[in-house]
Design an enzyme around this catalytic site. Sequence first.
Site, mmCIF file in Angstrom:
data_model
loop_
_atom_site.group_PDB
_atom_site.id
_atom_site.type_symbol
_atom_site.label_atom_id
_atom_site.label_comp_id
_atom_site.label_asym_id
_atom_site.label_seq_id
_atom_site.Cartn_x
_atom_site.Cartn_y
_atom_site.Cartn_z
ATOM 1 C CG ASP A 434 -1.938 1.096 1.238
ATOM 2 O OD1 ASP A 434 -1.751 2.083 0.520
ATOM 3 O OD2 ASP A 434 -2.934 0.972 1.985
ATOM 4 C CG HIS A 435 3.027 3.907 -3.259
ATOM 5 N ND1 HIS A 435 4.054 4.529 -2.601
ATOM 6 C CD2 HIS A 435 3.509 3.552 -4.477
ATOM 7 C CE1 HIS A 435 5.115 4.563 -3.386
ATOM 8 N NE2 HIS A 435 4.814 3.969 -4.534
ATOM 9 N NE ARG A 436 -4.139 3.789 1.392
ATOM 10 C CZ ARG A 436 -5.319 3.298 1.764
ATOM 11 N NH1 ARG A 436 -6.354 4.113 1.888
ATOM 12 N NH2 ARG A 436 -5.464 2.006 2.008
#
Length: 464
Positions: A434-436
């Site tokens: 998850d790039h968040r």
Amino acid sequence: MAQVLEFKLPDLGEGLTEAEIVRWLVEVGDVVAIDQPVVEVETAKAMVEVPCPYGGVVTARFGEEGTELPVGSPLLTVAVGAPASDVEAETEGSGNVLVGYGTGAPPARRRRVRRLAADVVTSVADAPASAPAPAPAPAPAPAAGTGGRDDGPVPVISPLVRRLARENGLELRELTGSGRDGLILRADVEQALRAAAAQEAIAQEATLLPPATLPDPTVQPTPPAPKTTPTLPTDGVTRTPLRGIRGAVADKLSRSRREIPDATCWVDADATELMRARAAMNAAGGPKISVLALLARICTAALARFPELNSSVDMEAREIVRFDRVHLGFAAQTERGLVVPVVRDAQARDAEALSAEFGRLTEAARTGALTPGDLTGGTFTLNNYGVFGVDGSTPIINHPEAAMLGVGRIVPKPWVHEGELAVRQVVQLSLTFDHRVCDGGTAGGFLRYVADCVEQPAVLLRNL
């Protein structure tokens, strides 16, 4: 005359709204004891035997095998006896009270059921099984000073909610449930944990969001394009309802794709030394160590170095929730579909303990004996798709987790080893994240550390 009580299908886990009757364990006329399993149902997560909180004689069943029932609908009715002197009934409440279905009054003395079975069977022999049961008499309200939250059962059904509260040191009696009749849900526990964390956390500088751009009143909005329904073929078509495990998987994967901005990186690794280390461990005697257990041990070591990936995103609170412990899920394909059992506290287990737990959960998955608690609460997933004979994949993250490590098949390939071309055991590793929760540098560092441990297992000795 016997008092007939109605037992409804309880909420068997977080978010489950229906269950399918697989097998009845009792017949009309059978005498059942308190907490005796009466029906086996299949939910979207597991096969579950449902216990009845009443002791008495079954007078009616609702639903045939294969019928799908919503939570709260009647399952069966039980005649539990009457307070008359000639028929003594068992009135003590269930020790494992299902909230909303047990007795509300303080427990009375335990008495025996005498001639109840024969009397009730005779009275209901000619009645149809699907006939509606008389409305149950309301339980007497507890007297002032004798009942309440401190004395009665805690209004919780889900074992997952109890475990979540226990692991975080939260007293459930102090919570007010938001569910029906004050039922404490997982959301109530998580909200209490967030509130406690907010009080202890150090205030951080809030990120100011830019003001929204106001629309230009002189510009006419473009009308939306008319929706068109695609035409599907009608000949030679088979429609399968998306329900049970297949429906749960569809919902979860669709939600993951909608909400998680994922990215994937991968690397090839020389697993020759890892396979030699495993062979040496198994040659020394004792329980066999699986490749999956060694990869899980490498995962937990890597997550200790890169804890950003052992987390989840709470968009309502706009927070990244990082977990101190690793509850490791692993993908398992069964006849009923894809399931992801969870190994609790994987970071505290050695390779031998991990092998044993993987074996136990895998066997439970094959036989359909996994409980909802075995399938929930994961913080990171290990996906060994190499068992299907493929090298690589870009899997979908198991929502609401933040990452998944994929492992392809280990096969002999040409590889440059110590400056010379040799045939080595090579595996492809992939990390979907998850790039968040992190940037590419963190994800790349995690995957590189995993690859280094696969190529040189002795690297793990530094942290043992």
